[in-house]
Design a protein around this motif. Structure first.
Motif, short mmCIF file in Angstrom:
data_model
loop_
_atom_site.label_atom_id
_atom_site.label_comp_id
_atom_site.label_asym_id
_atom_site.label_seq_id
_atom_site.Cartn_x
_atom_site.Cartn_y
_atom_site.Cartn_z
N ASP A 138 42.22 80.68 23.35
CA ASP A 138 42.55 81.29 24.60
C ASP A 138 43.19 80.13 25.70
OD1 ASP A 138 42.21 83.32 26.64
OD2 ASP A 138 40.75 81.87 27.56
N ASP A 141 46.59 79.99 24.35
CA ASP A 141 47.04 81.43 24.30
C ASP A 141 47.82 81.65 22.80
OD1 ASP A 141 47.80 83.85 25.19
OD2 ASP A 141 49.90 83.40 25.77
N ARG A 143 47.35 83.86 19.81
CA ARG A 143 46.90 85.23 19.64
C ARG A 143 47.38 85.81 18.32
NH1 ARG A 143 43.84 84.62 23.60
NH2 ARG A 143 44.59 84.80 25.63
N ASP A 144 48.06 84.94 17.56
CA ASP A 144 48.72 85.16 16.41
C ASP A 144 48.05 84.53 15.10
OD1 ASP A 144 49.47 82.98 17.06
OD2 ASP A 144 51.50 83.07 16.09
#
Length: 166
Positions: A138, A141, A143-144
């Protein structure tokens, strides 16, 4: 927490201000400090301090994970005439897994390789702590890489869990 404060914290962690943090933690109760620290996973060891360090290092080796170094924070503090309860930072990792986070966001390198802190509180309890990987994802960032985040979380949890039962 603002982005500025997160950036400052990440920089402080990345450049090795852990001794300063450890010295501050020596004044505050480690359990209370850890409960307030965002993204910290903490478990109580069932073993003494030295035994906990030895067992964690053995578990890391047993999993075929590369062990990089051990930083004796209490020893460093003693050299600076600062009294600090036993505290060691163990640094290790799996470069093919860690690189997955860095290819998603190179600044995640501030949290890789993985670090586990073993510390002892004023009551003699030994604690094992590490940064939660969902928190790290988080923060940067990421997210993948859900499978890699899950794997890193499971491995760190397993390593910390290796000292929770006799």
């Amino acid at each position: 927490m603002t982005r500025f404060h997160r950036s400052l914290r990440a920089i402080a962690l990345g450049v090795g201000l852990s001794l300063t943090a450890a010295a501050v933690a020596a004044v505050a109760e480690p359990a209370a400090a850890a409960e307030k620290a965002e993204g910290v996973v903490r478990v109580q060891s069932a073993y003494g301090f030295d035994d906990t360090v030895t067992r964690i290092k053995a578990d890391i080796a047993g999993k075929g994970i590369r062990f990089f170094t051990e930083i004796d924070q209490a020893g460093l503090a003693k050299g600076a005439d600062i009294e600090l309860k036993p505290s060691k930072l163990l640094i290790f990792g799996n470069p093919p897994l860690g690189a997955q986070f860095l290819t998603s966001n190179p600044y995640a390198g501030l949290d890789w390789p993985v670090r586990i802190l073993v510390t002892q509180d004023a009551d003699g309890r030994v604690w094992v702590a590490y940064t939660d990987f969902a928190y790290i994802a988080d923060r940067y960032d990421i997210r993948d890489r859900p499978a890699q985040i899950k794997m890193a979380s499971e491995v760190a949890g397993s390593i910390a869990g290796s000292v929770t039962a006799r």
